[in-house]
Enzyme design. Structure first.
Site, PDB file in Angstrom:
ATOM      1  N   PHE A  16     -10.425 -28.908 -16.932  1.00 45.72           N
ATOM      2  CA  PHE A  16     -11.851 -28.581 -16.901  1.00 45.72           C
ATOM      3  C   PHE A  16     -12.127 -27.565 -17.996  1.00 45.72           C
ATOM      4  O   PHE A  16     -11.584 -26.450 -17.954  1.00 45.72           O
ATOM      5  CB  PHE A  16     -12.163 -28.004 -15.523  1.00 45.72           C
ATOM      6  CG  PHE A  16     -13.534 -27.414 -15.317  1.00 45.72           C
ATOM      7  CD1 PHE A  16     -14.591 -28.204 -14.867  1.00 45.72           C
ATOM      8  CD2 PHE A  16     -13.764 -26.061 -15.502  1.00 45.72           C
ATOM      9  CE1 PHE A  16     -15.847 -27.645 -14.612  1.00 45.72           C
ATOM     10  CE2 PHE A  16     -15.021 -25.491 -15.250  1.00 45.72           C
ATOM     11  CZ  PHE A  16     -16.059 -26.296 -14.804  1.00 45.72           C
ATOM     12  N   LEU A  52     -14.586 -25.169 -19.634  1.00 48.51           N
ATOM     13  CA  LEU A  52     -15.848 -24.434 -19.679  1.00 48.51           C
ATOM     14  C   LEU A  52     -15.691 -23.190 -20.567  1.00 48.51           C
ATOM     15  O   LEU A  52     -16.463 -22.967 -21.496  1.00 48.51           O
ATOM     16  CB  LEU A  52     -16.274 -24.024 -18.255  1.00 48.51           C
ATOM     17  CG  LEU A  52     -17.592 -23.255 -18.152  1.00 48.51           C
ATOM     18  CD1 LEU A  52     -18.772 -24.131 -18.572  1.00 48.51           C
ATOM     19  CD2 LEU A  52     -17.823 -22.763 -16.709  1.00 48.51           C
ATOM     20  N   ARG A  83      15.600  -4.124   7.590  1.00 47.24           N
ATOM     21  CA  ARG A  83      16.084  -3.085   6.676  1.00 47.24           C
ATOM     22  C   ARG A  83      16.248  -1.748   7.413  1.00 47.24           C
ATOM     23  O   ARG A  83      15.274  -1.200   7.947  1.00 47.24           O
ATOM     24  CB  ARG A  83      15.082  -2.934   5.525  1.00 47.24           C
ATOM     25  CG  ARG A  83      15.395  -1.835   4.553  1.00 47.24           C
ATOM     26  CD  ARG A  83      16.587  -2.155   3.706  1.00 47.24           C
ATOM     27  NE  ARG A  83      16.843  -1.134   2.696  1.00 47.24           N
ATOM     28  CZ  ARG A  83      17.979  -1.018   2.046  1.00 47.24           C
ATOM     29  NH1 ARG A  83      18.986  -1.859   2.281  1.00 47.24           N
ATOM     30  NH2 ARG A  83      18.148  -0.070   1.142  1.00 47.24           N
ATOM     31  N   GLU A 138     -12.443 -18.246 -12.434  1.00 49.19           N
ATOM     32  CA  GLU A 138     -13.501 -18.767 -11.546  1.00 49.19           C
ATOM     33  C   GLU A 138     -14.508 -17.663 -11.223  1.00 49.19           C
ATOM     34  O   GLU A 138     -14.989 -17.546 -10.101  1.00 49.19           O
ATOM     35  CB  GLU A 138     -12.896 -19.291 -10.244  1.00 49.19           C
ATOM     36  CG  GLU A 138     -11.814 -20.305 -10.463  1.00 49.19           C
ATOM     37  CD  GLU A 138     -12.332 -21.713 -10.412  1.00 49.19           C
ATOM     38  OE1 GLU A 138     -13.541 -21.901 -10.174  1.00 49.19           O
ATOM     39  OE2 GLU A 138     -11.518 -22.620 -10.632  1.00 49.19           O
ATOM     40  N   THR A 156     -15.033 -13.431 -12.548  1.00 49.77           N
ATOM     41  CA  THR A 156     -14.211 -12.237 -12.319  1.00 49.77           C
ATOM     42  C   THR A 156     -14.698 -11.506 -11.058  1.00 49.77           C
ATOM     43  O   THR A 156     -15.792 -11.760 -10.540  1.00 49.77           O
ATOM     44  CB  THR A 156     -14.304 -11.256 -13.514  1.00 49.77           C
ATOM     45  OG1 THR A 156     -15.628 -10.718 -13.544  1.00 49.77           O
ATOM     46  CG2 THR A 156     -13.982 -11.932 -14.838  1.00 49.77           C
ATOM     47  N   ASP A 187     -15.766  -8.535 -10.866  1.00 51.05           N
ATOM     48  CA  ASP A 187     -17.037  -7.854 -11.162  1.00 51.05           C
ATOM     49  C   ASP A 187     -18.210  -8.829 -11.069  1.00 51.05           C
ATOM     50  O   ASP A 187     -19.262  -8.502 -10.516  1.00 51.05           O
ATOM     51  CB  ASP A 187     -17.037  -7.316 -12.615  1.00 51.05           C
ATOM     52  CG  ASP A 187     -15.987  -6.245 -12.841  1.00 51.05           C
ATOM     53  OD1 ASP A 187     -15.665  -5.519 -11.891  1.00 51.05           O
ATOM     54  OD2 ASP A 187     -15.502  -6.134 -13.990  1.00 51.05           O
TER      55      ASP A 187
END
Ligand SMILES: Cc1cc2nc3c(=O)[nH]c(=O)nc-3n(C[C@H](O)[C@H](O)[C@H](O)COP(=O)(O)OP(=O)(O)OC[C@H]3O[C@@H](n4cnc5c(N)ncnc54)[C@H](O)[C@@H]3O)c2cc1C
Length: 392
Positions: A136, A138, A276, A371, A373, A375
């Site tokens: 794709f 873009l 652990r 896809e 960000t 922000d």
């Protein structure tokens, strides 16, 4: 790498909300990841190679076009099934989920929704079976968060279109058979074109030296006077809304997928903490480690509820783009924080390929960027609730 002992957390009995079909589909994907992905994925990531041998398996579990109608080779499933498949695949590796997301939501979806009947019949069955792999295009070198500024363009030459430009950061590009490419016509309107491997002037160089999504192939799409047949233009939708519609579908899958990565990190850290021993007792007995685990399962449970509700809205065709943005943003951030905490819980072992956590952590650095960000998704929510556009 250690044997895959994964046990999925379900703190709020969310399985009760799933149908028998959902559980069958989810469990089949989960078993396939354990059997066919876990044993090979660490080496594939170390070698920075997409493991092509898993393509038939991805097709078999319905990962290519889960919600595409069966008449076109898809699995004809609902949106929650789609989400569950993405969750299970990303539990194995975000790079493998990326390949499936691109194939389903960014290549098959636009051909199904915006394509002609001839295009659907020609491409969808082959994409569903994995005979064809898609990419794709873009993002461009100078246009990432702002795709409307794209400069890739095509001219009407009478009997064909002439395509010129370049796309960057394209998942699956190095081996794709077809690419859905977004480009402007002479009037500046964005259209989708199906570009096929072998067309003269079309090349797909690989991008090397990534520290993230190493088991996924990423590259460029370069078009130098590519003659694209007129029947390869997607006829039924144009404008920026067309690629954004595809992204909605892919972002929804990521909202589920990120939960898978988080579940794997949590489950690994929980098991490690119980085994652990330091200062004479399991590190799981120390309050600081319990705080980390308790917060992880709380955040995973909240993310599961968000994704499930979004799936219901998607099934009813009522999910808004802004709601999808919120889930993608929240769930990826949740996963990346859990990966970082889980890695610390494993101490020095956490940085090795013996465990999946560091690979998830590095993969999620791409997932939080692509896809849309982190922000940009926040700005989408901001715009939705205030009516004020803070993008520019
Ligand atoms: C591994 C990988 C695979 C990818 N696969 C694909 C693919 O298959 N197809 C495809 O088309 N693309 C793909 N992408 C591209 C991806 O979608 C872009 O990287 C992303 O949209 C961001 O664009 P950019 O990298 O140019 O960053 P930029 O847009 O340059 O952003 C840089 C920074 O500035 C911030 N920023 C930008 N604008 C604003 C603003 N208005 N306000 C506040 N902050 C802002 C961003 O949040 C970011 O932090 C992929 C990327 C990666 C890393």
């Amino acid at each position: 790498m250690k044997p895959d002992l994964f046990e999925a957390p379900d703190y709020y009995n969310l399985d009760d909300l799933l149908t028998e079909e959902h559980k069958l589909i989810r469990d089949a994907a989960r078993a396939w990841v354990k059997r066919d992905v876990s044993p090979i994925i660490e080496q594939a990531a170390q070698d920075a190679k997409f493991p092509k041998s898993i393509i038939p398996g991805l097709a078999e579990i319905g990962a290519f076009g889960p919600y595409i109608p069966e008449q076109y080779g898809g699995a004809g499933l609902d949106q929650i099934s789609y989400g569950l498949i993405m969750q299970e695949i990303e539990r194995g590796d975000s790079g493998v989920r990326s390949t499936a997301s691109v194939q389903s939501s960014l290549v098959m979806y636009p051909i199904w929704k915006y394509g002609s009947e001839e295009q659907r019949n020609k491409f969808l069955p082959k994409l569903a079976s994995g005979e064809f792999m898609g990419s794709f295009g873009l993002t461009e070198p100078d246009h990432g968060s702002n795709p409307s500024g794209m400069v890739t363009s095509f001219k009407d030459m009478g009997d064909h279109y002439l395509l010129n430009g370049a796309k960057l950061w394209i998942s699956n590009s190095p081996f794709c058979d077809v690419a859905v490419v977004w480009a402007k016509n002479e009037e500046g309107r964005i259209h989708g074109l199906i570009v096929e491997r072998g067309m003269e002037g079309f090349s797909t160089p690989e991008t090397h030296n990534k520290w993230s999504l190493r088991a996924s192939a990423t590259g460029e799409l370069i078009f130098q006077d590519v003659k694209v047949p007129k029947e390869n233009l997607l006829p039924n939708k144009s404008g920026l809304g067309a690629p954004l519609g595809c992204l909605d579908s892919a972002r929804y899958g990521i909202a589920w997928g990120a939960i898978g990565a988080a579940m794997d990190c949590y489950d690994t850290a929980l098991r490690y903490a119980k085994e652990r021993i330091q200062f004479g007792k399991p590190i799981a007995a120390f309050q600081l480690q319990q705080k980390k685990l308790a917060e992880m399962i709380t955040e995973i449970t909240k993310a599961q509820l968000l994704a499930f509700r979004l799936g219901q809205l998607k099934n009813e065709d009522r999910a808004t783009s802004a709601q999808i943005s919120m889930a993608k943003r929240n769930n990826v951030e949740m996963a990346i924080k859990i990966a970082r905490e889980a890695r610390q819980m494993l101490g020095g072992m956490g940085i090795t390929g013996e465990y999946s956590i560091m690979r998830h952590m590095m993969n999620l650095e791409s997932v939080i960027t692509y896809e849309g960000t982190h922000d940009i998704h926040l700005l989408i929510t901001g715009l939705d609730i205030t009516g004020e556009n803070a993008f520019k």
